[in-house]
Structure formats: structure tokens, C-alpha cells
Design an enzyme around this catalytic site. Structure first.
Site, PDB file in Angstrom:
ATOM      1  N   GLY A  73      -0.599  -1.595  -3.330  1.00 34.47           N
ATOM      2  CA  GLY A  73      -1.713  -1.016  -2.580  1.00 34.47           C
ATOM      3  C   GLY A  73      -1.227  -0.134  -1.441  1.00 34.47           C
ATOM      4  O   GLY A  73      -1.606   1.025  -1.326  1.00 34.47           O
ATOM      5  N   ALA A  74      -0.362  -0.696  -0.605  1.00 34.10           N
ATOM      6  CA  ALA A  74       0.097   0.052   0.556  1.00 34.10           C
ATOM      7  C   ALA A  74       1.276  -0.679   1.187  1.00 34.10           C
ATOM      8  O   ALA A  74       1.589  -1.805   0.806  1.00 34.10           O
ATOM      9  CB  ALA A  74      -1.030   0.195   1.577  1.00 34.10           C
ATOM     10  N   MET A  75       1.927  -0.023   2.160  1.00 31.78           N
ATOM     11  CA  MET A  75       3.141  -0.582   2.745  1.00 31.78           C
ATOM     12  C   MET A  75       3.215  -0.298   4.234  1.00 31.78           C
ATOM     13  O   MET A  75       2.979   0.813   4.682  1.00 31.78           O
ATOM     14  CB  MET A  75       4.359   0.022   2.012  1.00 31.78           C
ATOM     15  CG  MET A  75       5.687  -0.460   2.544  1.00 31.78           C
ATOM     16  SD  MET A  75       5.871  -2.249   2.301  1.00 31.78           S
ATOM     17  CE  MET A  75       6.930  -2.632   3.694  1.00 31.78           C
ATOM     18  N   HIS A  88      -5.121  -4.187   7.155  1.00 32.51           N
ATOM     19  CA  HIS A  88      -3.996  -5.038   6.754  1.00 32.51           C
ATOM     20  C   HIS A  88      -2.655  -4.423   7.163  1.00 32.51           C
ATOM     21  O   HIS A  88      -1.837  -5.063   7.827  1.00 32.51           O
ATOM     22  CB  HIS A  88      -4.050  -5.263   5.240  1.00 32.51           C
ATOM     23  CG  HIS A  88      -2.957  -6.120   4.697  1.00 32.51           C
ATOM     24  ND1 HIS A  88      -3.109  -7.466   4.477  1.00 32.51           N
ATOM     25  CD2 HIS A  88      -1.672  -5.833   4.342  1.00 32.51           C
ATOM     26  CE1 HIS A  88      -1.983  -7.970   4.000  1.00 32.51           C
ATOM     27  NE2 HIS A  88      -1.090  -6.998   3.912  1.00 32.51           N
ATOM     28  N   GLU A  89      -2.437  -3.183   6.761  1.00 26.41           N
ATOM     29  CA  GLU A  89      -1.133  -2.561   7.055  1.00 26.41           C
ATOM     30  C   GLU A  89      -0.948  -2.367   8.551  1.00 26.41           C
ATOM     31  O   GLU A  89       0.134  -2.570   9.087  1.00 26.41           O
ATOM     32  CB  GLU A  89      -0.977  -1.227   6.319  1.00 26.41           C
ATOM     33  CG  GLU A  89      -1.178  -1.293   4.799  1.00 26.41           C
ATOM     34  CD  GLU A  89      -0.412  -2.401   4.106  1.00 26.41           C
ATOM     35  OE1 GLU A  89       0.671  -2.779   4.586  1.00 26.41           O
ATOM     36  OE2 GLU A  89      -0.913  -2.904   3.072  1.00 26.41           O
ATOM     37  N   HIS A 116       0.044  -5.591  10.208  1.00 27.00           N
ATOM     38  CA  HIS A 116       1.442  -5.949   9.963  1.00 27.00           C
ATOM     39  C   HIS A 116       2.348  -5.508  11.117  1.00 27.00           C
ATOM     40  O   HIS A 116       3.438  -6.036  11.270  1.00 27.00           O
ATOM     41  CB  HIS A 116       1.953  -5.277   8.685  1.00 27.00           C
ATOM     42  CG  HIS A 116       1.827  -6.117   7.446  1.00 27.00           C
ATOM     43  ND1 HIS A 116       2.195  -7.442   7.400  1.00 27.00           N
ATOM     44  CD2 HIS A 116       1.425  -5.805   6.189  1.00 27.00           C
ATOM     45  CE1 HIS A 116       2.012  -7.900   6.157  1.00 27.00           C
ATOM     46  NE2 HIS A 116       1.530  -6.939   5.407  1.00 27.00           N
ATOM     47  N   GLU A 140      10.285  -2.196   0.496  1.00 26.44           N
ATOM     48  CA  GLU A 140      10.070  -3.626   0.290  1.00 26.44           C
ATOM     49  C   GLU A 140       9.958  -3.887  -1.212  1.00 26.44           C
ATOM     50  O   GLU A 140       9.223  -3.180  -1.887  1.00 26.44           O
ATOM     51  CB  GLU A 140       8.786  -4.096   0.990  1.00 26.44           C
ATOM     52  CG  GLU A 140       8.623  -5.602   0.896  1.00 26.44           C
ATOM     53  CD  GLU A 140       7.378  -6.136   1.634  1.00 26.44           C
ATOM     54  OE1 GLU A 140       6.601  -5.343   2.188  1.00 26.44           O
ATOM     55  OE2 GLU A 140       7.209  -7.351   1.626  1.00 26.44           O
ATOM     56  N   ASN A 167       5.490   0.158   6.541  1.00 23.56           N
ATOM     57  CA  ASN A 167       6.674   0.705   7.212  1.00 23.56           C
ATOM     58  C   ASN A 167       6.387   1.013   8.676  1.00 23.56           C
ATOM     59  O   ASN A 167       5.357   1.577   9.005  1.00 23.56           O
ATOM     60  CB  ASN A 167       7.096   2.010   6.530  1.00 23.56           C
ATOM     61  CG  ASN A 167       7.075   1.902   5.029  1.00 23.56           C
ATOM     62  OD1 ASN A 167       7.753   1.067   4.460  1.00 23.56           O
ATOM     63  ND2 ASN A 167       6.243   2.700   4.397  1.00 23.56           N
ATOM     64  N   GLU A 225       2.503 -12.190   4.903  1.00 22.54           N
ATOM     65  CA  GLU A 225       1.414 -11.747   4.019  1.00 22.54           C
ATOM     66  C   GLU A 225       0.171 -12.634   4.116  1.00 22.54           C
ATOM     67  O   GLU A 225      -0.939 -12.134   4.267  1.00 22.54           O
ATOM     68  CB  GLU A 225       1.895 -11.624   2.566  1.00 22.54           C
ATOM     69  CG  GLU A 225       2.950 -10.527   2.350  1.00 22.54           C
ATOM     70  CD  GLU A 225       2.512  -9.142   2.819  1.00 22.54           C
ATOM     71  OE1 GLU A 225       1.309  -8.941   3.080  1.00 22.54           O
ATOM     72  OE2 GLU A 225       3.393  -8.264   2.948  1.00 22.54           O
TER      73      GLU A 225
HETATM   74  N1  ARG Z   1       4.030  -5.474   2.174  1.00 25.51           N
HETATM   75  C1  ARG Z   1       3.065  -4.759   1.367  1.00 25.51           C
HETATM   76  C2  ARG Z   1       1.707  -5.282   1.783  1.00 25.51           C
HETATM   77  O1  ARG Z   1       1.305  -6.365   1.472  1.00 25.51           O
HETATM   78  C3  ARG Z   1       3.243  -4.922  -0.098  1.00 25.51           C
HETATM   79  C4  ARG Z   1       4.604  -4.599  -0.610  1.00 25.51           C
HETATM   80  C5  ARG Z   1       4.735  -4.966  -2.024  1.00 25.51           C
HETATM   81  N2  ARG Z   1       6.114  -4.980  -2.406  1.00 25.51           N
HETATM   82  C6  ARG Z   1       6.563  -5.609  -3.499  1.00 25.51           C
HETATM   83  N3  ARG Z   1       7.824  -5.573  -3.752  1.00 25.51           N
HETATM   84  N4  ARG Z   1       5.777  -6.231  -4.302  1.00 25.51           N
HETATM   85  O2  ARG Z   1       1.041  -4.713   2.558  1.00 25.51           O
HETATM   86 ZN    ZN Z   2       0.873  -7.148   3.461  1.00 25.77          ZN
END
Ligand code: ARG
Ligand code: ZN
Length: 879
Positions: free
Chosen positions: A258-260, A294-295, A298, A118, A262, A317
Site C-alpha cells: 500500500g505505502a511506505m 498510517h504512514e 509511523h 523495507e 520512509n 505495525e
Molecule cells: N511498512 C509499510 C507499512 O505498513 C509496509 C511495508 C511492506 N513491506 C514488506 N516487505 N511487506 O506502512
Molecule cells: Zn505500517
């Protein structure tokens, strides 16, 4: 090029599935990418496959080489012509993980392969229509050296693994869900796991795994507990269940954010995973819980329901931040308000300025040059407030019904903000057209309230009016729908039952009034004596509230308001008012004095045993420097710091014996536990010591040195170190050396060590902070390629107002030098550093002029990335 929201076009092709074979190698990794492609329209569109910094080796269609007339390769894309029917395209390409310092796509971290896609990282791995509305099924084979990379992970289910020739091995992963490529993940390397089988509410077993580098094996217990709490909460609060057989989380030291989230394979910055009493503070434990939540959340709001295009970012978000905030609040139980206070404090100190500055944008922006610049406080935190307002207006049940309908309708789809609002409106039979303006208008509304008590008629009238300042590109604003939760507090400190004119009986003691027009008014009946209004309870809307409270009234609310958030807020307003006055006096060359109303409220709260220690601590913390700067016509960081320090010192001196007794009685003996009760005791104790040492108390210094040496937890150790480093005591030098010895080898701790020093003030006779920051850059523990290092040292320094904004302009020269270096290493991190000059216009003219100069010089950095250019241009008001 500028991308506009309204230019969105439906995809002309569908990718039915993708089969990826990776041959991993740190220098050059090769990818075989086979896609089943189906044209969706009759018209003769070209197939545009995005690609960035890739080496294309060959292209095939249905197994035969594609003739060179059929395709074009540009630095940004592979364009294939003449696809009229379903076909299979195979692409063979290469990329270079080790050279990938942007940390987007696939890159190396401590010898392991990590990924971050992302927003637009997948195009750095292979050619693909890299847009969030291109959902497809992934089948992934990873091949790598078995000894170097024993663990091979990707999304979904592990189908098969085995050995290959030459010491290599493979693993095959298949993700049953439809997903866009930004949710793809790949991890390979030497990792160890903590794992557990968890029973979901539906009775199915789910395998939970937390993967880390071997030296961190003993630091993941807390994270595992957080995952289980998050799963359970999503089931019970929203009825949302997990859908795969396994949920994996991987931690890396090299991560831009912070984190992702996937799908099935979340990747985290180690700072939101690793925790032991000696390396994580109470706040770290708490933040880990919210980021893990949070993750995980998602999975429904982001993954299963994803985004049509990046303009919709707040759809996942803002909503997911709202969900994680609610999760953290529920986990806090009776201390829930602490989380609300922390969130509002962050909103006011970081989002309000963004909304009032050159980067102001609505939670759903209209255009961008680099989408990465729009992962902002506005999209995330103001976004969360928009969802919270809906919950406030529709009620918890109504909001839940709306969310369920939204998910039911959009599961497996790429949705828009309209889809969300329509579901909310329909599920609740409500027109939300005007409410939707929160998605399109930027700027923080100001709500002005006036009240009139009529003793003859026993009525109390509240008149509220709204106005929103112009923001770049939006000169005129329409009125918002603003839910204002109010209560009326009588002179005994009790809430009055609230009955509006025309109602037959009172309806509770907190009412949500909806301000819809430029001005509205409400009249309450049976109000026999003049109450004090408690406005915007629990911070019911992200607005600036203007009401001419007297200091007596604020002191009264701070003691009596039934809404704990407003008790905090009243004290905060009182402190801010006093600090503004003190800053004025300093700027005019006078000697400021602390206000007696403030002092007695301070003492009252400090000693009120009915309040939790956590609440007393957060309420007695002085507002941050940038909040003191916000309402000022011209910002002079030196005056602000001086005022704040003097007030702290005055309190520390005046209540020294009280603070000392309190500090001693809130020790937390025994084994460490991060629970909110113990954490609250520690924060009150450390707050007391901080006031004392700022007041120059020698006994406090001795106590803090003892605490630093003996503490069995990082909260106490770091608090002691921070307080001493910010004092005039020469003891700091030894303590910093001690800390370095103990913390070396642990990057998270070393980053804290860097931050303490970058955030400190300069005491007479010491080397100035900038000089120390420059030395620390060369100390061996800092690498400009590591985002956490840059945030811990450089960003912390840029946010250290008086030191960064030094009068000789050396802070700005430093900014320019760092920006230049970062532009060629990691433009995302560069863009974040670039933003620290956003508010140049707000400062004293000498400073503003110097900032203006370096902003312009920065525009000439060779190879200036477009994302950084976007920030500079906006800051300078050029676009
Ligand atoms: N989706 C991730 C989150 O909020 C953050 C990813 C950040 N990516 C970026 N290109 N700024 O949990
Ligand atoms: Zn997020």
C-alpha cells in the site's frame, strides 16, 4: 535457512554515518558508498555487509584499495575481516534498476526511479549491514540526466543542487535523524508537486509536498488535506509533533504494497493517493485518509522509535494500525462506529481464518524463512486489537501515559515488544505479564458465555470460559487476559445500571470484565427482570464469542442495543445463522426459505429514520461468502453462493416497493462530496438497488443503467456497473465497453474494471469467468509485472469462491500457471497468490484433492523462491 527470534545478536559494529553517491542510469546505476565504521566489541568479529544481486567493483579502506585477503564476496554478502578500530570503508558497486521486477531496492516505474527498502531492499542497492537495529546518519548525493530526471529526492533536508557536465545534474540530501536503512528512500524523475506550508503546533513551518506524474497533477488535493489532518491529530491526541522541515509523499503505479513510511519521504501506491470524484469511490477517499494517516503516524511509531529485529514488526505495525484506526474514527465523528464495523469485518473474514489455518502465527512470530511473508493480517490487524485491548483495560488516559513513556524511553532506539509492555505496565502500575501472552500465542480464543438470572435474589451471573485451539507448533495454550465489555439490556431496550456483588452502588451501564482464568464468573445485583446480555461491546477483544442467543434475542438486540457495534453484530449473527441453515438445505437438495425474524428485522432497520443511512447500509449487507464458509465442516462454495443469492433475491422481491422508494429518496443531487453523510446515502441507495436487481426487478435495471450513464461520481457509477454485471441482464456487455472507453488510460480505473469482471459469477449462456479472466490478461491493459494488475485481476479471481473452486479444477490449473510465471517476475506477489490455497483442507474432498495436487506440483517450479516455498510447505503441513 530458518531465522529464529531467539538467535538475535547485538551488532558488533556501529555505522556512524554513510555517504552515498548515486549515478543513476536505468540499465546500470553505480553507487559510491562510504561508511564510517566503529567496532563495538573487543572480540574479532568479521564485518558482514549484506548485498543481493549487486556487482561489486572495488573496496577501499581509508582511501586505499583493500587487499583481497581481507574480504570475501558471496551472493549474499561482502565480508570484511580484521577491522579493529574506527575506519572508513568505501565501496563502489553497481545494480540494474530496469531489470528489477521484484520492485525491492531501486527500480523503474513509468520511466522514473523509485525505491522500496523495507524489509530487505537496501541490500539490493549497496553493501550494508541491512538490519533494523543498525541506525546511522545518511548523506546522499544523486546524479542523473537533467532532462529525463529533473526531480531528485531523498530523505531529510535538501542541502544543495546544481548542474554537472553532459546534461547531468545533482542534488544533495542530508537526513539529520538516525535511521535504519529500511527507511532510506530515493526518487528521481519527471514529477510535479502540490505543495503547501503548514504551521505545526510548535509554531514551526513545515513544507508539505505531494509528488506525482504530470498527468495526475489535479488528483492530489484530498491527499494534501489528509496529511494536514493527520499532523494535527497526532499533535492533539498524543502530543506528537513532526520533526523535519519538510514532509514529502510520492505516488507510483508500481508498488508491491500500500505505502511506505520512509523518513520524511513516504512512497505510496497511486491507489492510496489519487482521488477525483470520477476516479475514486467514497471508500477510496476514506481509505486514502487512513493510509496517509498510517504512514504519517509511523514517523513516531516506526521511524523515531524503530525495531530491534523483524520479529518485532507488530511493535510498529500493530501499533500504527491501531493509531490509524483511531484517527479514522475520530474523523468520522458521530458515524465512528462504521469504521469499527469495517475493521472487525476485515478481522473476522481475513485474520480469523489465517489464525485457524496452516499459516497461524502469533503477532510476534518465532521464526521465518522470508520475513516478507509475515506482513500479515495477524501482525497488522490482530496486532492493532492487542493495543486496543490495552487501551480498553487501562483507559484512554492510562494508555496515553504508557505510550508517552514508551516513546520517551525509546526515541532514537531500536526497540522490542517488551520495551512497549514494560512502559505500559510501569506508567499504569500494572502487571502485564499474562497480557503479554497475546504476543506469543497464536490462534483465536473462543469465549463461551453462560448466564443465570435468579429472580428471588434479583441477581444475574455471567460465567465466561476460554479455550484456544492448537496451532502449528503450539499444541497447548495458557489462558489469555480477555477484556469483555458487557451491558445488560432490559425488556424495554434500556441498559441496566451495573452493580457487581460487593459494590455499594452501580458503576455505569457498560463494564469491562477481565477474563483471566479458564473460567471466571461475575454476579450483578439488583437485576429485577431477565435482561438480554450485550457481550463484547465494541468488539472489546479479538475472540470468537459463543453465546446461545435465540433469534428473537438477536432481533431484539439489533433493534435496541445501546452499543451500536453490537446492534450491527446482532443483525450480522442473525443473518449468518439464517444463511447457514439455507446452505444446509441447499446441500441436502432442498429449497431454502428466508427466516421471518430476519425479514422483519431487515424491514425494521431499513425504515428506522433514527439510524444514519451509513449504519443502515452496513447493517443490512449480508455477510461475505467466506464468513458463511468459516463455521462449516466442509465448504461447498456453490451452495454458499446460492444461499446468499437466494436470500438477497427473496429480500429484494419481498420489499421491492419499499426498497425502490428508499433508493429514490436517497439520491445525492448536486456536486459530489465524499463526506460520511453523503457517502452513507449513496451506500444505502446502492444497497437497495442491489437487492432489487438480484430479485430480478426490471425497473431497478433501468434505474441503474441511468445511474451508470449520468453519475457525477465513481461510487454511483461503479455500484451500478457491479450490480448489473452480477445480474443476468445482457446490458452488462455494453456497460463494460462503455466503462473501458471512459476509463482507459487511467490505471486505477482500469484495475477496478478488471476486478468487477474477475469477481463476477457466470450466468447461464455466458462465457465462464475464468475464460474471461484469461482474455483480460491479453487485453493490453494487464501486465503480470504490475502488482496492482495482478491483485485486481488474478487475486480477485482467486477470491471469487465458486468460480475459482470450479469442480473441473481449471481454477487450480490457472493458479499453478500464474504462480509459475510470477516466481520469475516477482516472488513477493507470487507468495501472495500462493496463499490463496491455504485453506485447501476445508473444501469438499474432490476440490481438496485437486488443490493438494497443485500445491505439490508447485513445489517443483524451477528456481522456486524460498518465500514461496515457505508458504507451500506450511500449506502442506510440511514444516
Ligand atoms: N511498512 C509499510 C507499512 O505498513 C509496509 C511495508 C511492506 N513491506 C514488506 N516487505 N511487506 O506502512
Ligand atoms: Zn505500517
Amino acid at each position: 535457512a530458518v531465522i529464529n527470534r531467539l538467535d538475535y545478536q547485538e551488532p558488533a559494529f556501529r555505522v556512524e554515518n554513510i555517504n552515498l553517491v548515486f549515478n543513476l542510469d536505468p540499465v546500470t546505476t553505480t553507487v559510491y558508498n562510504t561508511m564510517r565504521i566503529e567496532p563495538l566489541t573487543d572480540s574479532d568479529h568479521d564485518l558482514v555487509l549484506n548485498g543481493s544481486e549487486l556487482e561489486l567493483a572495488s573496496v577501499f579502506e581509508n582511501g586505499s584499495p583493500l587487499s583481497t585477503e581481507r574480504y570475501t564476496v558471496t551472493p549474499e554478502a561482502l565480508i570484511i575481516r580484521g577491522i579493529r578500530q574506527k575506519t572508513t570503508i568505501t565501496i563502489y558497486n553497481k545494480f540494474h534498476p530496469q531489470a528489477n521486477t521484484l520492485l525491492s531496492g531501486i527500480y523503474m516505474s513509468n520511466g522514473n526511479f523509485m525505491s522500496q527498502c523495507e524489509s530487505e531492499g537496501f541490500r539490493r542497492i549497496t553493501y550494508f549491514p541491512d538490519h533494523p537495529d543498525m541506525l546511522t546518519r545518511f548523506h546522499v548525493e544523486i546524479r542523473a540526466d537533467k532532462e529525463q530526471y529533473p526531480i531528485l529526492l531523498s530523505n531529510g533536508n535538501l542541502i544543495e543542487q546544481g548542474d554537472l557536465d553532459n546534461g547531468r545534474h545533482f542534488a544533495i540530501w542530508e537526513d539529520p535523524s538516525l535511521k535504519p536503512c529500511y527507511l532510506f528512500a530515493l526518487v528521481a524523475g519527471k514529477l510535479v508537486k502540490r505543495e503547501e506550508v503548514y504551521k505545526l503546533a510548535n509554531g514551526k513551518d513545515c513544507l508539505l509536498q505531494v509528488w506525482v506524474e504530470p498527468q495526475n497533477a489535479d488528483k492530489t488535493e484530498h491527499t494534501m488535506e489528509c496529511i494536514k489532518r493527520a499532523i494535527h491529530w497526532d499533535e492533539t491526541r498524543w502530543g506528537l509533533e513532526y520533526d523535519l522541515d519538510r514532509f514529502m509523499l510520492v505516488a507510483t503505479d508500481d508498488f508491491n504494497f500500500g505505502a511506505m513510511e520512509n523518513k520524511g519521504l513516504n512512497i505510496f501506491n497511486t491507489r492510496y493517493v489519487l482521488a477525483t470524484p470520477k476516479m475514486a469511490t467514497d471508500l477510496d477517499y476514506f481509505n486514502i485518509e487512513s493510509v496517509v494517516g498510517h504512514e504519517y503516524f509511523h514517523n513516531w511509531t516506526g521511524d523515531r522509535v524503530t525495531l530491534r529485529d523483524w520479529f518485532q514488526l507488530t511493535l510498529k505495525e500493530g501499533l500504527t494500525v491501531f493509531r490509524d484506526q483511531e484517527f479514522s474514527r475520530d474523523m468520522l465523528g458521530k458515524s465512528a462506529v462504521i469504521k469499527r464495523i469495517m475493521d472487525v469485518r476485515a478481522l473476522r473474514s481475513r485474520q480469523f481464518p489465517e489464525d485457524a489455518g496452516p499459516m497461524a502465527h502469533p503477532i510476534r512470530p518465532e521464526s521465518y524463512r522470508q520475513i516478507n511473508n509475515f506482513y500479515t493480517m495477524t501482525v497488522y490487524e490482530k496486532g492493532a486489537e492487542i493495543y486496543r485491548m490495552l487501551q480498553t483495560m487501562l483507559g484512554k488516559e492510562g494508555f496515553k501515559k504508557g505510550l508517552s513513556l514508551y516513546i520517551e524511553r525509546n526515541d532514537g532506539r531500536a526497540a522490542t515488544c517488551e520495551d512497549f509492555i514494560n512502559a505500559m505496565a510501569e506508567a499504569n502500575g500494572r502487571d502485564l505479564k499474562q497480557f503479554f501472552l497475546w504476543y506469543s500465542q497464536a490462534g483465536t480464543p473462543r469465549v463461551q458465555v453462560k448466564t443465570y438470572w435468579d429472580p428471588e435474589a434479583s441477581t444475574y451471573t455471567i460465567v465466561a470460559s476460554q479455550s484456544t485451539p492448537a496451532t502449528p507448533g503450539q499444541p497447548v495454550k495458557h489462558p489469555f487476559v480477555i477484556p469483555i465489555a458487557v451491558g445488560l439490556v432490559d425488556s424495554e431496550g434500556h441498559d441496566i445500571p451495573l452493580q457487581l456483588e460487593g459494590e455499594t452502588a452501580p458503576l455505569g451501564t457498560t463494564r469491562v470484565l477481565e477474563l483471566k482464568d479458564e473460567e471466571n464468573e461475575w454476579t450483578f445485583v439488583n437485576v429485577g427482570s431477565r435482561p438480554v446480555p450485550s457481550l463484547l461491546r465494541d468488539f472489546s477483544a479479538p475472540v470468537i464469542l459463543d453465546y446461545a442467543y435465540t433469534r428473537d434475542e438477536l432481533a431484539f438486540l439489533a433493534r435496541n442495543d445501546a452499543d451500536p457495534f453490537n446492534r450491527w453484530d446482532a443483525m450480522n449473527r442473525l443473518m449468518l445463522g439464517v444463511l447457514e441453515d439455507m446452505t444446509d438445505v441447499i446441500e441436502m437438495g432442498g429449497k431454502p426459505e428466508a427466516d421471518h425474524n430476519l425479514l422483519s428485522s431487515f424491514e425494521q432497520i431499513l425504515t428506522d429514520e433514527t439510524l444514519t443511512p451509513a449504519f443502515r447500509a452496513i447493517t443490512l449487507q449480508l455477510p461475505a461468502e467466506n464468513l458463511i464458509g468459516e463455521p462449516r465442516a466442509v465448504i461447498d462454495p456453490d451452495a454458499i453462493r446460492k444461499a446468499r443469492t437466494e436470500l438477497k433475491a427473496a429480500i429484494g422481491r419481498r420489499y421491492s416497493s419499499l426498497l425502490f422508494k428508499l433508493a429514490e429518496s436517497y439520491e445525492t443531487p448536486g456536486d459530489y462530496s465524499p463526506d460520511s453523510e453523503s457517502a452513507g446515502r449513496r451506500s444505502l441507495k446502492n444497497l437497495a438497488y442491489d437487492y432489487l436487481i438480484t430479485g430480478g426487478n426490471p425497473k431497478a435495471l433501468i434505474a441503474l443503467r441511468g445511474q451508470f450513464e449520468k453519475a457525477n461520481n465513481l461510487t454511483d457509477k461503479l455500484a451500478a456497473l457491479t450490480s448489473v454485471v452480477n445480474s443476468a441482464s445482457p446490458a452488462k456487455t455494453n456497460m463494460l465497453v462503455e466503462a473501458a472507453k471512459e476509463w482507459q488510460g487511467n490505471p486505477i480505473l482500469i484495475n477496478k474494471w478488471l476486478t468487477v469482471q474477475a469477481s463476477a459469477g457466470t450466468q447461464p449462456g455466458e462465457a465462464d469467468t475464468l475464460t474471461r479472466v484469461r482474455q483480460l490478461m491479453d487485453c493490453g491493459a494487464f501486465s503480470i509485472k504490475n502488482p496492482n494488475n495482478v491483485y485486481a485481476l488474478i487475486l480477485a479471481f482467486c477470491n471469487n469462491e465458486p468460480e475459482f473452486h470450479r469442480k473441473d479444477g481449471k481454477g487450480y490449473e490457472f493458479w499453478l500457471q500464474i504462480l509459475r510465471e510470477l516466481c520469475s517476475v516477482n516472488e513477493y506477489v507470487a507468495a501472495r497468490v500462493a496463499r490463496t490455497l491455504d485453506h485447501w483442507k476445508r473444501y469438499t474432498p474432490d476440490r481438496a484433492q485437486m488443490m493438494y495436487r497443485v500445491l505439490n506440483e508447485a513445489k517443483h517450479i524451477p528456481g522456486l523462491p524460498v518465500g514461496v516455498q515457505e508458504i507451500l510447505d506450511k500449506s502442506l503441513g510440511l514444516t
